[in-house]
Scaffold this motif. Structure first.
Motif, PDB file in Angstrom:
ATOM      1  N   SER A  14     -31.552   8.288 -30.381  1.00 32.86           N
ATOM      2  CA  SER A  14     -30.438   8.701 -29.515  1.00 32.86           C
ATOM      3  C   SER A  14     -29.490   9.630 -30.241  1.00 32.86           C
ATOM      4  CB  SER A  14     -29.670   7.480 -29.015  1.00 32.86           C
ATOM      5  OG  SER A  14     -30.490   6.689 -28.207  1.00 32.86           O
ATOM      6  N   GLY A  15     -29.225   9.321 -31.489  1.00 30.06           N
ATOM      7  CA  GLY A  15     -28.331  10.170 -32.280  1.00 30.06           C
ATOM      8  C   GLY A  15     -29.106  11.267 -32.969  1.00 30.06           C
ATOM      9  N   ALA A  16     -28.412  12.286 -33.355  1.00 33.24           N
ATOM     10  CA  ALA A  16     -29.050  13.416 -34.020  1.00 33.24           C
ATOM     11  C   ALA A  16     -29.241  13.141 -35.505  1.00 33.24           C
ATOM     12  CB  ALA A  16     -28.209  14.663 -33.822  1.00 33.24           C
ATOM     13  N   LEU A  17     -30.344  13.618 -36.032  1.00 29.42           N
ATOM     14  CA  LEU A  17     -30.560  13.611 -37.469  1.00 29.42           C
ATOM     15  C   LEU A  17     -29.990  14.898 -38.040  1.00 29.42           C
ATOM     16  CD1 LEU A  17     -34.286  12.470 -37.865  1.00 29.42           C
ATOM     17  CD2 LEU A  17     -32.255  11.133 -38.325  1.00 29.42           C
ATOM     18  N   SER A  18     -29.426  14.826 -39.203  1.00 27.61           N
ATOM     19  CA  SER A  18     -28.963  16.039 -39.876  1.00 27.61           C
ATOM     20  C   SER A  18     -30.177  16.827 -40.361  1.00 27.61           C
ATOM     21  CB  SER A  18     -28.091  15.689 -41.080  1.00 27.61           C
ATOM     22  OG  SER A  18     -26.977  14.933 -40.673  1.00 27.61           O
TER      23      SER A  18
END
Length: 92
Positions: A14-18
């Motif tokens: 759901s969250g972005a990876l750097s």
């Protein structure tokens, strides 16, 4: 039932990876790695990993899927059947 099975799995964070971080998806048979795939994040958008393998199974075997990421903090897996799933089909 004994036979050869095709197992497929996918996961969407759901969250972005750097950029430069990775998402790893692993298939295990009886607590041993069968197949691994890694997705390297190139941007800071949602990241998906997919995996599949033909695995010979007997009635006592079990298959598991594990997910690992290098975000550095807890991150949610998207709970949508279109993007996060695990399935198996007997081939013969």
């Amino acid at each position: 039932m004994e036979g050869t099975y095709l197992f497929t799995a996918a996961v969407l964070l759901s969250g972005a990876l750097s950029a430069g971080k990775y998402l790893k998806l692993m298939l295990y048979k009886n607590n041993a790695v069968v197949r691994t795939t890694e997705t390297l994040a190139m941007t800071t958008t949602s990241t998906t990993a997919n995996i599949s393998a033909y695995i010979d199974c007997s009635p006592t075997d079990y298959i598991e899927v594990f997910v690992h990421h290098t975000v550095g903090a807890a991150t949610d897996i998207a709970a949508t059947a279109a993007h996060t799933y695990f399935q198996g089909h007997r081939i013969n």
